[in-house]
Motif scaffolding. Structure first.
Motif, PDB file in Angstrom:
ATOM      1  N   PHE A   1       0.831  -1.216   0.000  1.00  0.00           N
ATOM      2  CA  PHE A   1       0.000   0.000   0.000  1.00  0.00           C
ATOM      3  C   PHE A   1       0.863   1.263   0.000  1.00  0.00           C
ATOM      4  O   PHE A   1       0.494   2.280  -0.577  1.00  0.00           O
ATOM      5  CB  PHE A   1      -0.999  -0.030   1.163  1.00  0.00           C
ATOM      6  N   GLU A   2       2.047   1.176   0.630  1.00  0.00           N
ATOM      7  CA  GLU A   2       2.946   2.349   0.611  1.00  0.00           C
ATOM      8  C   GLU A   2       3.500   2.583  -0.790  1.00  0.00           C
ATOM      9  O   GLU A   2       3.549   3.710  -1.283  1.00  0.00           O
ATOM     10  CB  GLU A   2       4.090   2.141   1.616  1.00  0.00           C
ATOM     11  N   ILE A   3       3.884   1.507  -1.451  1.00  0.00           N
ATOM     12  CA  ILE A   3       4.427   1.646  -2.817  1.00  0.00           C
ATOM     13  C   ILE A   3       3.326   2.150  -3.761  1.00  0.00           C
ATOM     14  O   ILE A   3       3.539   3.028  -4.598  1.00  0.00           O
ATOM     15  CB  ILE A   3       4.984   0.285  -3.322  1.00  0.00           C
ATOM     16  N   GLY A   4       2.118   1.597  -3.571  1.00  0.00           N
ATOM     17  CA  GLY A   4       0.988   2.025  -4.422  1.00  0.00           C
ATOM     18  C   GLY A   4       0.729   3.515  -4.293  1.00  0.00           C
ATOM     19  O   GLY A   4       0.464   4.214  -5.272  1.00  0.00           O
ATOM     20  N   GLU A   5       0.844   4.010  -3.049  1.00  0.00           N
ATOM     21  CA  GLU A   5       0.583   5.433  -2.832  1.00  0.00           C
ATOM     22  C   GLU A   5       1.653   6.305  -3.493  1.00  0.00           C
ATOM     23  O   GLU A   5       1.353   7.328  -4.113  1.00  0.00           O
ATOM     24  CB  GLU A   5       0.519   5.720  -1.329  1.00  0.00           C
ATOM     25  N   ILE A   6       2.911   5.875  -3.405  1.00  0.00           N
ATOM     26  CA  ILE A   6       3.985   6.666  -4.037  1.00  0.00           C
ATOM     27  C   ILE A   6       3.795   6.653  -5.560  1.00  0.00           C
ATOM     28  O   ILE A   6       3.919   7.689  -6.228  1.00  0.00           O
ATOM     29  CB  ILE A   6       5.389   6.106  -3.676  1.00  0.00           C
ATOM     30  N   LEU A   7       3.467   5.478  -6.096  1.00  0.00           N
ATOM     31  CA  LEU A   7       3.284   5.408  -7.551  1.00  0.00           C
ATOM     32  C   LEU A   7       2.170   6.363  -7.999  1.00  0.00           C
ATOM     33  O   LEU A   7       2.290   7.063  -9.004  1.00  0.00           O
ATOM     34  CB  LEU A   7       2.952   3.974  -7.983  1.00  0.00           C
TER      35      LEU A   7
ATOM     36  N   ILE B   1       0.928   7.038 -11.562  1.00  0.00           N
ATOM     37  CA  ILE B   1       0.718   5.702 -12.127  1.00  0.00           C
ATOM     38  C   ILE B   1      -0.274   4.960 -11.231  1.00  0.00           C
ATOM     39  O   ILE B   1      -0.043   4.823 -10.029  1.00  0.00           O
ATOM     40  CB  ILE B   1       2.042   4.899 -12.192  1.00  0.00           C
ATOM     41  N   LEU B   2      -1.373   4.508 -11.820  1.00  0.00           N
ATOM     42  CA  LEU B   2      -2.387   3.807 -11.027  1.00  0.00           C
ATOM     43  C   LEU B   2      -2.200   2.302 -11.148  1.00  0.00           C
ATOM     44  O   LEU B   2      -2.286   1.740 -12.236  1.00  0.00           O
ATOM     45  CB  LEU B   2      -3.796   4.173 -11.517  1.00  0.00           C
ATOM     46  N   VAL B   3      -1.885   1.669 -10.011  1.00  0.00           N
ATOM     47  CA  VAL B   3      -1.881   0.206  -9.947  1.00  0.00           C
ATOM     48  C   VAL B   3      -2.689  -0.151  -8.696  1.00  0.00           C
ATOM     49  O   VAL B   3      -3.138   0.750  -7.982  1.00  0.00           O
ATOM     50  CB  VAL B   3      -0.439  -0.370  -9.863  1.00  0.00           C
TER      51      VAL B   3
ATOM     52  N   GLY C   1       1.391  -7.813  -3.131  1.00  0.00           N
ATOM     53  CA  GLY C   1       2.183  -7.095  -4.133  1.00  0.00           C
ATOM     54  C   GLY C   1       1.369  -5.992  -4.785  1.00  0.00           C
ATOM     55  O   GLY C   1       0.370  -5.518  -4.223  1.00  0.00           O
ATOM     56  N   LEU C   2       1.808  -5.576  -5.982  1.00  0.00           N
ATOM     57  CA  LEU C   2       1.071  -4.528  -6.711  1.00  0.00           C
ATOM     58  C   LEU C   2       0.573  -5.116  -8.016  1.00  0.00           C
ATOM     59  O   LEU C   2       1.358  -5.666  -8.805  1.00  0.00           O
ATOM     60  CB  LEU C   2       1.989  -3.324  -6.938  1.00  0.00           C
TER      61      LEU C   2
ATOM     62  N   LEU D   1       6.508   2.952 -15.959  1.00  0.00           N
ATOM     63  CA  LEU D   1       6.329   2.097 -14.781  1.00  0.00           C
ATOM     64  C   LEU D   1       7.660   1.453 -14.395  1.00  0.00           C
ATOM     65  O   LEU D   1       8.037   1.450 -13.213  1.00  0.00           O
ATOM     66  CB  LEU D   1       5.280   1.006 -15.077  1.00  0.00           C
ATOM     67  N   ILE D   2       8.362   0.924 -15.369  1.00  0.00           N
ATOM     68  CA  ILE D   2       9.648   0.256 -15.094  1.00  0.00           C
ATOM     69  C   ILE D   2      10.629   1.251 -14.472  1.00  0.00           C
ATOM     70  O   ILE D   2      11.333   0.927 -13.508  1.00  0.00           O
ATOM     71  CB  ILE D   2      10.217  -0.367 -16.402  1.00  0.00           C
ATOM     72  N   ASP D   3      10.664   2.475 -15.009  1.00  0.00           N
ATOM     73  CA  ASP D   3      11.581   3.484 -14.451  1.00  0.00           C
ATOM     74  C   ASP D   3      11.241   3.739 -12.967  1.00  0.00           C
ATOM     75  O   ASP D   3      12.122   3.809 -12.120  1.00  0.00           O
ATOM     76  CB  ASP D   3      11.459   4.818 -15.219  1.00  0.00           C
TER      77      ASP D   3
END
Ligand SMILES: Cc1ncc(COP(=O)(O)O)c(C=O)c1O
Length: 428
Positions: free
Chosen positions: A378-384, A390-392, A402-403, A419-421
């Motif tokens: 959830f932390e990674i999702g928020e940063i993305l 980027i919405l995942v 995971g995401l 996304l990869i970057d």
């Protein structure tokens, strides 16, 4: 609209002649002619990698260029033509609601059910319209004649609303639920079938199989599981929320009794549209969720007594079917799998990144999950979302963590590179 028209002509030109005639006209410029010549001999796989073709598809959608929407695992956006059709029929139906609500809606509903049946490979009398997968499947879950002690086999990664429905039935009627575990990386039909079969006994009356698991993107071998169940007279209920119009199959090929799906997912139809398939001869065994004049009849229409509907939906669904057919399910499937493999294979090479879902063609298509070791989804999702736009979808459910990344036919390679970057920076 101009873009969409050009796209339709372009796509028609690519359809091996099937949809060619109505759209070809002198207005098609040399660009489209070249486009046609260039693509005529290409295989689905080659078209999947042809960004020019998919550029035209993207023009048919209206998403913001500032948002990289890689979360089509919730609902799909609709092509502009579907949005326009929906709006138009809202206005038309407001001209004379009694007339519209009377005969016209009946005719357009019957027409759209025939079209859906054709895509699904079944009979129109096996298709009921609903508002979504939840409504379709809860019709079956609450409608089956199950009594105290009867057993139902389902997985811990089935969709939570179906799980709530089964639990409610267990609490109310005393049926027994047998939960099995499915690992998101599992790619052996034999093992998956065994998980179900190990739970079967003379008390087993029904199973639920999720065709494509929403948490991970994993595809289950429904046919093989259903064959084992039906041999033992066990009813097979398929949650097809994410499979219908995502990859190529026909519902009868699954050998299931009931199949529910949401048309607002991979068909890109208006929100709040769904479909229920009931194998011919089985409707009489299911009580409708909303009472009908003859609840024990064998007519599929008894499942369509939800009350007044939005009159524009049937026309919107028909428009989305036209759009879907012009692209073609084989091309759509090939492109979606290509996009998934494109980003997932790159992400797999980034230190600390793990691809959670199997990448095998048989067991996954557009949807795939990655995890960065030592991080919280959830932390990674928020940063993305906040930093990279980027919405995942962050997932932390049962054994799936995971995401979730879900590209769609409008997704570009540049968006996947972005996304990869971002993953590279976050993993470092
Ligand atoms: C596997 C699965 N089943 C059921 C549903 C419920 O779909 P709906 O909200 O359209 O009823 C979803 C939604 O994402 C899903 O992924």
């Amino acid at each position: 609209m101009a873009n969409r028209r050009s796209f339709l002509r372009g796509v028609s030109a690519l359809s091996g002649g099937m949809f060619l005639a109505p759209h070809l006209s002198e207005a098609i410029g040399s660009k489209i002619g070249n486009f046609n010549r260039k693509h005529a001999s290409l295989s689905n796989r080659e078209i999947a990698e042809d960004d020019e073709f998919w550029y035209w598809v993207r023009q048919a959608f209206t998403g913001s260029e500032n948002i990289n929407n890689l979360n089509s695992g919730v609902v799909s956006p609709q092509p502009k033509s579907v949005q326009d059709t929906f709006d138009r029929y809202i206005r038309i139906s407001n001209e004379a609601p009694p007339l519209y609500g009377g005969q016209i809606i009946e005719q357009s509903t019957a027409a759209v059910k025939s079209k859906l049946a054709k895509i699904a490979g079944c009979l129109p009398e096996e298709v009921a319209l609903s508002r979504n997968t939840t409504e379709s499947l809860e019709t079956i879950i609450f409608g089956l004649n199950l009594k105290k002690g009867d057993e139902v086999v389902l997985t811990k990664v089935d969709h939570h609303r179906m799980k709530y429905a089964w639990r409610q039935r267990a609490q109310r009627d005393g049926i027994v639920l047998k939960w099995i575990e499915i690992d998101p990386a599992m790619d052996s039909t034999e093992h998956m079938v065994k998980r179900y079969v190990d739970q079967f006994n003379p008390k087993t009356k029904a199973i639920e199989v999720t065709h494509l698991i929403n948490w991970s993107g994993q595809i289950l071998p429904v046919r093989a599981i259903a064959d084992e169940a039906r041999k033992r007279d066990i009813d097979v209920i398929v949650d097809g929320a994410h499979s219908f119009c995502h990859f190529d199959f026909k519902i009868p090929d699954l050998n299931c009794d009931y199949f529910g799906t949401s048309l607002h997912k991979w068909l890109c139809a208006p929100y709040g549209t769904g479909m229920l398939y009931v194998r011919k001869g089985k409707a009489k065994n299911v009580w409708p969720l909303y009472a009908s004049p003859d609840p024990l009849s064998d007519e599929i229409n008894k499942f369509e007594y939800q009350g007044t509907e939005n009159y524009a939906k049937a026309e919107g669904i028909a428009e989305s079917i036209g759009f879907h057919e012009m692209i073609g399910i084989e091309r759509k499937e090939a492109r979606l799998r290509y996009l998934k493999n494109y980003w997932a294979n790159k992400a797999a090479k980034i230190p600390k990144v793990k691809i959670v879902t199997t990448l095998s063609d048989e067991y996954s298509c557009a949807i795939c999950l990655f995890h960065i070791e030592g991080t919280k989804p959830f932390e990674i999702g928020e940063i993305l979302e906040k930093k990279y736009k980027i919405l995942v979808r962050p997932i932390d459910h049962e054994n799936v963590k995971g995401l979730r990344v879900t590209p769609h036919i409008f997704t570009t390679i540049r968006e996947l590179d972005d996304l990869i970057d971002a993953i590279t920076v976050l993993a470092a």
